[in-house]
Design a protein around this motif. Structure first.
Motif, PDB file in Angstrom:
ATOM      1  N   PRO A  22       0.793  -1.175  -0.056  1.00  0.00           N
ATOM      2  CA  PRO A  22       0.072  -0.012   0.056  1.00  0.00           C
ATOM      3  C   PRO A  22       0.971   1.292   0.086  1.00  0.00           C
ATOM      4  CG  PRO A  22      -0.095  -1.031   2.128  1.00  0.00           C
ATOM      5  CD  PRO A  22       0.539  -2.088   1.453  1.00  0.00           C
ATOM      6  N   GLU A  23       2.047   1.371   0.558  1.00  0.00           N
ATOM      7  CA  GLU A  23       2.831   2.390   0.667  1.00  0.00           C
ATOM      8  C   GLU A  23       3.161   3.019  -0.747  1.00  0.00           C
ATOM      9  OE1 GLU A  23       5.455  -1.219   0.966  1.00  0.00           O
ATOM     10  OE2 GLU A  23       3.486  -0.836   1.970  1.00  0.00           O
ATOM     11  N   ASP A  24       3.023   1.863  -1.692  1.00  0.00           N
ATOM     12  CA  ASP A  24       3.526   2.482  -3.111  1.00  0.00           C
ATOM     13  C   ASP A  24       2.474   3.117  -3.843  1.00  0.00           C
ATOM     14  OD1 ASP A  24       5.679   1.096  -2.796  1.00  0.00           O
ATOM     15  OD2 ASP A  24       5.321  -0.633  -4.191  1.00  0.00           O
ATOM     16  N   GLN A  25       1.117   3.122  -3.218  1.00  0.00           N
ATOM     17  CA  GLN A  25      -0.168   3.797  -3.595  1.00  0.00           C
ATOM     18  C   GLN A  25      -0.437   5.284  -3.118  1.00  0.00           C
ATOM     19  OE1 GLN A  25      -1.762   2.017  -6.267  1.00  0.00           O
ATOM     20  NE2 GLN A  25       0.046   0.652  -6.090  1.00  0.00           N
ATOM     21  N   MET A  26       0.132   5.496  -2.227  1.00  0.00           N
ATOM     22  CA  MET A  26      -0.280   6.319  -1.365  1.00  0.00           C
ATOM     23  C   MET A  26      -0.060   8.137  -1.927  1.00  0.00           C
ATOM     24  SD  MET A  26      -1.891   4.862   1.056  1.00  0.00           S
ATOM     25  CE  MET A  26      -2.384   6.159   1.802  1.00  0.00           C
ATOM     26  N   TYR A  27       0.923   8.217  -2.573  1.00  0.00           N
ATOM     27  CA  TYR A  27       1.057   9.529  -3.266  1.00  0.00           C
ATOM     28  C   TYR A  27       0.005   9.974  -3.720  1.00  0.00           C
ATOM     29  CZ  TYR A  27       3.214  13.202  -5.811  1.00  0.00           C
ATOM     30  OH  TYR A  27       3.278  14.405  -6.339  1.00  0.00           O
ATOM     31  N   PHE A  28      -0.684   9.042  -4.959  1.00  0.00           N
ATOM     32  CA  PHE A  28      -1.705   9.505  -5.537  1.00  0.00           C
ATOM     33  C   PHE A  28      -2.961   9.688  -4.428  1.00  0.00           C
ATOM     34  CE2 PHE A  28      -5.829   7.906  -7.022  1.00  0.00           C
ATOM     35  CZ  PHE A  28      -6.219   8.725  -8.000  1.00  0.00           C
ATOM     36  N   TRP A  29      -2.998   8.722  -3.637  1.00  0.00           N
ATOM     37  CA  TRP A  29      -4.272   9.060  -2.813  1.00  0.00           C
ATOM     38  C   TRP A  29      -4.221  10.258  -1.970  1.00  0.00           C
ATOM     39  CZ3 TRP A  29      -8.612   6.634  -4.420  1.00  0.00           C
ATOM     40  CH2 TRP A  29      -8.412   5.554  -5.143  1.00  0.00           C
ATOM     41  N   TYR A  30      -3.347  10.837  -1.605  1.00  0.00           N
ATOM     42  CA  TYR A  30      -3.385  11.828  -0.724  1.00  0.00           C
ATOM     43  C   TYR A  30      -3.400  13.356  -1.568  1.00  0.00           C
ATOM     44  CZ  TYR A  30      -0.215   9.401   2.835  1.00  0.00           C
ATOM     45  OH  TYR A  30      -0.063   8.488   3.639  1.00  0.00           O
ATOM     46  N   LYS A  31      -3.801  12.978  -2.891  1.00  0.00           N
ATOM     47  CA  LYS A  31      -4.278  14.177  -3.682  1.00  0.00           C
ATOM     48  C   LYS A  31      -5.549  14.322  -3.897  1.00  0.00           C
ATOM     49  CE  LYS A  31       0.011  14.249  -6.611  1.00  0.00           C
ATOM     50  NZ  LYS A  31       0.613  14.126  -7.851  1.00  0.00           N
ATOM     51  N   THR A  32      -6.290  13.114  -3.442  1.00  0.00           N
ATOM     52  CA  THR A  32      -7.660  12.905  -3.655  1.00  0.00           C
ATOM     53  C   THR A  32      -8.407  13.593  -2.381  1.00  0.00           C
ATOM     54  OG1 THR A  32      -7.895  10.818  -2.511  1.00  0.00           O
ATOM     55  CG2 THR A  32      -7.391  10.907  -4.833  1.00  0.00           C
ATOM     56  N   LYS A  33      -9.850  13.323  -2.246  1.00  0.00           N
ATOM     57  CA  LYS A  33     -10.653  13.886  -1.196  1.00  0.00           C
ATOM     58  C   LYS A  33     -10.591  12.663  -0.032  1.00  0.00           C
ATOM     59  CE  LYS A  33     -11.710  17.506  -3.143  1.00  0.00           C
ATOM     60  NZ  LYS A  33     -10.916  18.993  -2.807  1.00  0.00           N
ATOM     61  N   ALA A  34     -10.137  11.740  -0.212  1.00  0.00           N
ATOM     62  CA  ALA A  34     -10.007  10.445   0.660  1.00  0.00           C
ATOM     63  C   ALA A  34      -9.535  10.969   2.038  1.00  0.00           C
ATOM     64  CB  ALA A  34      -9.136   9.232  -0.068  1.00  0.00           C
ATOM     65  N   ASP A  35     -10.480  10.456   3.076  1.00  0.00           N
ATOM     66  CA  ASP A  35     -10.313  10.835   4.369  1.00  0.00           C
ATOM     67  C   ASP A  35      -9.922   9.731   5.246  1.00  0.00           C
ATOM     68  OD1 ASP A  35     -12.786  10.011   4.524  1.00  0.00           O
ATOM     69  OD2 ASP A  35     -13.274  11.384   6.258  1.00  0.00           O
ATOM     70  N   ARG A  36     -10.354   8.479   4.856  1.00  0.00           N
ATOM     71  CA  ARG A  36      -9.908   7.224   5.803  1.00  0.00           C
ATOM     72  C   ARG A  36      -9.272   5.964   4.778  1.00  0.00           C
ATOM     73  NH1 ARG A  36     -15.283   6.610   9.188  1.00  0.00           N
ATOM     74  NH2 ARG A  36     -15.898   5.712   7.228  1.00  0.00           N
ATOM     75  N   PHE A  37      -8.158   5.670   5.295  1.00  0.00           N
ATOM     76  CA  PHE A  37      -7.547   4.543   4.540  1.00  0.00           C
ATOM     77  C   PHE A  37      -7.506   3.267   5.295  1.00  0.00           C
ATOM     78  CE2 PHE A  37      -5.988   8.503   2.939  1.00  0.00           C
ATOM     79  CZ  PHE A  37      -5.926   7.920   1.584  1.00  0.00           C
ATOM     80  N   LEU A  38      -7.843   1.992   4.752  1.00  0.00           N
ATOM     81  CA  LEU A  38      -7.835   0.747   5.181  1.00  0.00           C
ATOM     82  C   LEU A  38      -6.643  -0.116   4.621  1.00  0.00           C
ATOM     83  CD1 LEU A  38     -11.149   1.744   4.574  1.00  0.00           C
ATOM     84  CD2 LEU A  38     -11.487  -0.167   6.238  1.00  0.00           C
ATOM     85  N   ILE A  39      -6.083  -0.450   5.715  1.00  0.00           N
ATOM     86  CA  ILE A  39      -4.965  -1.398   5.076  1.00  0.00           C
ATOM     87  C   ILE A  39      -4.904  -2.693   5.735  1.00  0.00           C
ATOM     88  CG2 ILE A  39      -2.231  -1.485   5.250  1.00  0.00           C
ATOM     89  CD1 ILE A  39      -3.316   1.258   3.951  1.00  0.00           C
ATOM     90  N   HIS A  40      -4.763  -3.729   4.861  1.00  0.00           N
ATOM     91  CA  HIS A  40      -4.756  -4.910   5.208  1.00  0.00           C
ATOM     92  C   HIS A  40      -3.641  -5.260   6.267  1.00  0.00           C
ATOM     93  CE1 HIS A  40      -8.344  -7.038   3.544  1.00  0.00           C
ATOM     94  NE2 HIS A  40      -8.383  -5.857   2.601  1.00  0.00           N
TER      95      HIS A  40
END
Length: 166
Positions: A22-40
């Motif tokens: 998941p750490e490889d995906q986070m840079y993109f998601w921080y640019k969105t309106k996402a406010d909660r992340f679920l990590i397995h």
């Protein structure tokens, strides 16, 4: 991806990262309106620094436990998460069957960590909603029960009514 970044909305949304890194995906998601992340919790590469990074970026984070994963796997990270999510189905197949054994895991976890919100995803319907709330679930993710219903509005109201009677 660009559409999500440009999206103008006040709606908050979760991102359930069902990936091994998941750490490889986070840079993109921080640019969105996402406010909660679920990590397995089953992530191969650990998640200690990732939890800290998500909080640093002003978002909430929870660890997700698949049905076969024991809650002890995340015990060392309880102070670093905002919630835990129990999968009550085996991930990957929409409309999968509810895994009964997770009920006891939720009950045990809630007894041990009563202040950690417990999210549940999978197999949620009126019958399981009652049982999940009784053992400590605070937030339920519902998909197939609502979308397979002949009356979506009625299905939502039915589940809300159950939640309001606790």
């Amino acid at each position: 991806y660009e559409e999500l970044i440009k999206m103008e909305t006040k709606v908050k949304f979760d991102v359930h990262l069902m990936v091994s890194r998941p750490e490889d995906q986070m840079y993109f998601w921080y640019k969105t309106k996402a406010d909660r992340f679920l990590i397995h919790a089953e992530t191969d590469h650990g998640y200690g620094n990732l939890l800290e990074q998500i909080h640093f970026n002003g978002r909430q984070v929870g660890l997700v436990l698949n049905p076969e994963t024991q809650a002890e796997k995340i015990a060392g990270f309880i102070d670093d998460i905002d919630f835990v999510q129990f999968m009550t189905v085996y991930p990957g197949f929409y409309g999968s069957e509810f895994v009964e054994s997770v009920i006891n895991k939720i009950l045990d976890f809630h007894g041990q960590y009563p202040n950690i919100p417990v999210f549940v995803d999978g197999g949620v319907n009126p019958e399981t909603t009652r049982r999940l709330i009784a053992v400590g679930a605070t937030t339920l993710a519902v998909g197939s029960y609502i979308f397979n219903s002949a009356d979506v509005g009625k299905a939502i109201e039915e589940l809300k009514a159950i939640g309001n009677t606790k």
